[in-house]
Design an enzyme around this catalytic site. Structure first.
Site, PDB file in Angstrom:
ATOM      1  N   SER A   9       0.818  -1.080  -0.107  1.00  0.00           N
ATOM      2  CA  SER A   9      -0.187  -0.041  -0.015  1.00  0.00           C
ATOM      3  C   SER A   9       0.847   1.053  -0.035  1.00  0.00           C
ATOM      4  O   SER A   9       1.703   1.501   0.912  1.00  0.00           O
ATOM      5  CB  SER A   9      -0.891  -0.019   1.299  1.00  0.00           C
ATOM      6  OG  SER A   9      -1.296   1.166   1.426  1.00  0.00           O
ATOM      7  N   HIS A  34      -1.118  -1.206  -4.586  1.00  0.00           N
ATOM      8  CA  HIS A  34      -2.186  -0.804  -3.875  1.00  0.00           C
ATOM      9  C   HIS A  34      -2.476   0.532  -3.848  1.00  0.00           C
ATOM     10  O   HIS A  34      -1.547   1.141  -2.946  1.00  0.00           O
ATOM     11  CB  HIS A  34      -2.176  -1.854  -2.453  1.00  0.00           C
ATOM     12  CG  HIS A  34      -3.736  -1.658  -1.817  1.00  0.00           C
ATOM     13  ND1 HIS A  34      -4.691  -2.448  -2.179  1.00  0.00           N
ATOM     14  CD2 HIS A  34      -4.219  -0.793  -0.916  1.00  0.00           C
ATOM     15  CE1 HIS A  34      -5.702  -2.171  -1.467  1.00  0.00           C
ATOM     16  NE2 HIS A  34      -5.396  -1.255  -0.619  1.00  0.00           N
ATOM     17  N   ASP A  36      -4.786   3.755  -2.125  1.00  0.00           N
ATOM     18  CA  ASP A  36      -5.955   3.881  -1.136  1.00  0.00           C
ATOM     19  C   ASP A  36      -6.484   5.165  -1.414  1.00  0.00           C
ATOM     20  O   ASP A  36      -5.659   6.161  -1.151  1.00  0.00           O
ATOM     21  CB  ASP A  36      -5.397   3.654   0.405  1.00  0.00           C
ATOM     22  CG  ASP A  36      -5.255   2.285   0.891  1.00  0.00           C
ATOM     23  OD1 ASP A  36      -6.014   1.554   0.604  1.00  0.00           O
ATOM     24  OD2 ASP A  36      -3.886   1.825   1.012  1.00  0.00           O
ATOM     25  N   MET A  38      -9.116   8.129  -0.351  1.00  0.00           N
ATOM     26  CA  MET A  38     -10.028   8.343   0.641  1.00  0.00           C
ATOM     27  C   MET A  38     -10.548   9.812   0.529  1.00  0.00           C
ATOM     28  O   MET A  38      -9.619  10.615   0.179  1.00  0.00           O
ATOM     29  CB  MET A  38      -9.279   8.505   2.256  1.00  0.00           C
ATOM     30  CG  MET A  38      -8.470   7.080   2.339  1.00  0.00           C
ATOM     31  SD  MET A  38      -7.599   6.966   3.599  1.00  0.00           S
ATOM     32  CE  MET A  38      -6.893   5.555   3.863  1.00  0.00           C
ATOM     33  N   HIS A  67      -8.207   0.854  -4.258  1.00  0.00           N
ATOM     34  CA  HIS A  67      -9.218   0.712  -3.030  1.00  0.00           C
ATOM     35  C   HIS A  67      -9.917   2.021  -3.047  1.00  0.00           C
ATOM     36  O   HIS A  67      -9.327   2.860  -2.560  1.00  0.00           O
ATOM     37  CB  HIS A  67      -8.515   0.343  -2.017  1.00  0.00           C
ATOM     38  CG  HIS A  67      -9.316  -0.003  -0.841  1.00  0.00           C
ATOM     39  ND1 HIS A  67      -8.767  -0.122   0.658  1.00  0.00           N
ATOM     40  CD2 HIS A  67     -10.522  -0.029  -0.545  1.00  0.00           C
ATOM     41  CE1 HIS A  67      -9.717  -0.305   1.406  1.00  0.00           C
ATOM     42  NE2 HIS A  67     -10.888  -0.068   0.872  1.00  0.00           N
ATOM     43  N   MET A  69     -12.237   4.554  -1.120  1.00  0.00           N
ATOM     44  CA  MET A  69     -13.126   4.375   0.132  1.00  0.00           C
ATOM     45  C   MET A  69     -13.547   6.018   0.050  1.00  0.00           C
ATOM     46  O   MET A  69     -13.298   7.014   0.804  1.00  0.00           O
ATOM     47  CB  MET A  69     -11.805   4.480   1.314  1.00  0.00           C
ATOM     48  CG  MET A  69     -11.413   3.211   1.642  1.00  0.00           C
ATOM     49  SD  MET A  69     -10.046   3.073   2.564  1.00  0.00           S
ATOM     50  CE  MET A  69      -8.723   3.312   1.408  1.00  0.00           C
ATOM     51  N   MET A 138     -11.709  -6.084   4.979  1.00  0.00           N
ATOM     52  CA  MET A 138     -10.928  -5.030   5.717  1.00  0.00           C
ATOM     53  C   MET A 138     -10.548  -5.674   7.116  1.00  0.00           C
ATOM     54  O   MET A 138     -11.436  -6.291   7.622  1.00  0.00           O
ATOM     55  CB  MET A 138     -11.632  -3.801   5.930  1.00  0.00           C
ATOM     56  CG  MET A 138     -11.747  -2.956   4.713  1.00  0.00           C
ATOM     57  SD  MET A 138     -10.329  -2.414   3.834  1.00  0.00           S
ATOM     58  CE  MET A 138      -9.250  -1.632   5.368  1.00  0.00           C
ATOM     59  N   PHE A 144      -7.056   4.782   7.828  1.00  0.00           N
ATOM     60  CA  PHE A 144      -5.687   4.776   8.312  1.00  0.00           C
ATOM     61  C   PHE A 144      -4.867   3.724   8.061  1.00  0.00           C
ATOM     62  O   PHE A 144      -5.390   2.747   8.259  1.00  0.00           O
ATOM     63  CB  PHE A 144      -5.557   5.485   9.775  1.00  0.00           C
ATOM     64  CG  PHE A 144      -6.650   6.711   9.919  1.00  0.00           C
ATOM     65  CD1 PHE A 144      -6.095   7.894   9.765  1.00  0.00           C
ATOM     66  CD2 PHE A 144      -7.800   6.453  10.366  1.00  0.00           C
ATOM     67  CE1 PHE A 144      -6.936   9.059   9.919  1.00  0.00           C
ATOM     68  CE2 PHE A 144      -8.716   7.565  10.636  1.00  0.00           C
ATOM     69  CZ  PHE A 144      -8.389   8.704  10.478  1.00  0.00           C
ATOM     70  N   GLY A 145      -3.505   4.086   7.881  1.00  0.00           N
ATOM     71  CA  GLY A 145      -2.630   2.913   7.856  1.00  0.00           C
ATOM     72  C   GLY A 145      -2.085   2.810   9.319  1.00  0.00           C
ATOM     73  O   GLY A 145      -2.215   3.728  10.108  1.00  0.00           O
ATOM     74  N   GLY A 146      -1.481   1.713   9.672  1.00  0.00           N
ATOM     75  CA  GLY A 146      -0.768   1.491  10.953  1.00  0.00           C
ATOM     76  C   GLY A 146      -1.306   1.134  11.884  1.00  0.00           C
ATOM     77  O   GLY A 146      -1.177   1.294  13.121  1.00  0.00           O
ATOM     78  N   ASP A 176      -6.729  -6.521   3.806  1.00  0.00           N
ATOM     79  CA  ASP A 176      -6.061  -5.271   4.045  1.00  0.00           C
ATOM     80  C   ASP A 176      -6.321  -4.412   5.379  1.00  0.00           C
ATOM     81  O   ASP A 176      -7.303  -4.485   5.965  1.00  0.00           O
ATOM     82  CB  ASP A 176      -6.773  -4.329   3.044  1.00  0.00           C
ATOM     83  CG  ASP A 176      -6.299  -2.897   2.635  1.00  0.00           C
ATOM     84  OD1 ASP A 176      -5.313  -2.622   3.416  1.00  0.00           O
ATOM     85  OD2 ASP A 176      -6.852  -2.217   2.048  1.00  0.00           O
ATOM     86  N   GLY A 178      -3.241  -3.796   8.704  1.00  0.00           N
ATOM     87  CA  GLY A 178      -2.339  -4.594   9.792  1.00  0.00           C
ATOM     88  C   GLY A 178      -1.845  -5.838   9.212  1.00  0.00           C
ATOM     89  O   GLY A 178      -1.614  -6.806  10.456  1.00  0.00           O
ATOM     90  N   GLY A 198       0.991  -2.134   4.090  1.00  0.00           N
ATOM     91  CA  GLY A 198       1.488  -0.638   4.054  1.00  0.00           C
ATOM     92  C   GLY A 198       2.795  -0.597   4.985  1.00  0.00           C
ATOM     93  O   GLY A 198       4.018  -0.670   4.599  1.00  0.00           O
TER      94      GLY A 198
HETATM   95  C1  DX5 Z   1      -6.624   1.246   5.373  1.00  0.00           C
HETATM   96  C2  DX5 Z   1      -5.969   1.101   3.937  1.00  0.00           C
HETATM   97  C3  DX5 Z   1      -4.941   0.207   3.906  1.00  0.00           C
HETATM   98  C4  DX5 Z   1      -3.730   0.801   4.634  1.00  0.00           C
HETATM   99  C5  DX5 Z   1      -2.970  -0.489   5.058  1.00  0.00           C
HETATM  100  O1  DX5 Z   1      -7.751   2.096   5.042  1.00  0.00           O
HETATM  101  O2  DX5 Z   1      -7.185   0.557   3.132  1.00  0.00           O
HETATM  102  O3  DX5 Z   1      -4.589  -0.390   2.671  1.00  0.00           O
HETATM  103  O4  DX5 Z   1      -2.780   1.555   3.869  1.00  0.00           O
HETATM  104  O5  DX5 Z   1      -1.905   0.043   5.897  1.00  0.00           O
HETATM  105  P1  DX5 Z   1      -1.198  -0.971   7.004  1.00  0.00           P
HETATM  106  O6  DX5 Z   1      -0.701  -2.079   6.303  1.00  0.00           O
HETATM  107  O7  DX5 Z   1      -0.188   0.110   7.696  1.00  0.00           O
HETATM  108  O8  DX5 Z   1      -2.456  -1.394   7.992  1.00  0.00           O
HETATM  109 ZN    ZN Z   2      -6.603  -0.185   1.185  1.00  0.00          ZN
END
Ligand code: DX5
Ligand code: ZN
Length: 220
Positions: A9, A34, A36, A38, A67, A69, A138, A144-146, A176, A178, A198
């Site tokens: 990601s 990938h 994202d 948003m 993806h 969102m 999901m 958010f990532g992380g 997708d 964590g 990600g």
């Molecule tokens: C979250 C995104 C993911 C995100 C994954 O809304 O859809 O693709 O970037 O990031 P990690 O791998 O850090 O959870």
């Molecule tokens: Zn994603």
């Protein structure tokens, strides 16, 4: 050996060095990029928009796994098709006329995916599963990532795998949120085909090596 696909990601990439990080994915064992997207409405966060997506598309050499969102994704189907997107995934929760949206994505020449939030049951896809190329499960709340992985996801993947078999569907299962080297084997064992990662990739010391390790994941 399994043939799991890894889709890093780019949300976790260094945007000051975006071209470098896209090229890192090009040179890695990743299957897809990938993306994202948003809108600050469907999810509380805004990621990046068209100029950035265009830059990624210009430098990427692997299929773009996008993806969305965003609310009312139908508005942008043609835009993403024009950018050369391979897989366009919309959220079940954002599409009141999901069947129509899926057909529109296919008519625009892209593969069609549907994403499910953690609270959305896989059984709700029963009537469209045979039309889909991918179901994105999901494993965090999108935005958010992380974030940390939600453990209930394993059970959802197992149930979805069963549904796909029963309905003789061919949709891939993508996970997708964590995802890391620790949970990857269990996700593949549960039935996942594509792992999005990600933070575990881009925050690692050697992202290319981490992608290779994820791609080589096996389970006993
Ligand atoms: C979250 C995104 C993911 C995100 C994954 O809304 O859809 O693709 O970037 O990031 P990690 O791998 O850090 O959870
Ligand atoms: Zn994603």
């Amino acid at each position: 050996m399994n043939d799991v696909k890894i889709a890093p990601s780019l949300l976790a990439a260094d945007f000051g060095n975006l071209q470098r990080d896209v090229e890192l994915v090009n040179e890695s064992e990743a299957a897809w990029h990938h993306l994202d997207i948003m809108d600050g409405l469907f999810v509380p966060n805004i990621s990046y928009g068209m100029p950035v997506i265009k830059t990624i598309a210009e430098h990427a050499t692997k299929p773009l796994d996008t993806h969305l969102m965003i609310v009312d994704p139908d508005r942008y189907i043609q835009t993403f098709a024009d950018l050369g997107v391979y897989m366009l995934t919309v959220h079940y929760e954002a599409c009141p006329h999901l069947h129509r949206t899926i057909q529109a994505i296919k008519a625009a020449g892209m593969k069609s995916g549907v994403a499910l939030n953690p609270h959305t049951d896989v059984s709700l896809l029963e009537n469209v599963l045979n039309d889909l190329d991918l179901v994105l499960v999901m494993s965090v709340n999108p935005g958010f990532g992380g974030q940390s992985f939600i453990h209930r996801t394993y059970e959802k993947i197992r149930r979805l795998r069963k549904m796909i078999k029963q309905q003789e569907a061919s949709a891939l299962i993508e996970v997708d949120g964590g995802v890391n080297l620790e949970n990857a084997p269990k996700l593949i064992e549960a039935g996942a085909d594509v792992l999005v990662a990600g933070s575990s990739v881009f925050k690692s010391e050697d992202p290319k090596k981490t992608i290779a390790e994820l791609a080589a994941t096996t389970f006993s």
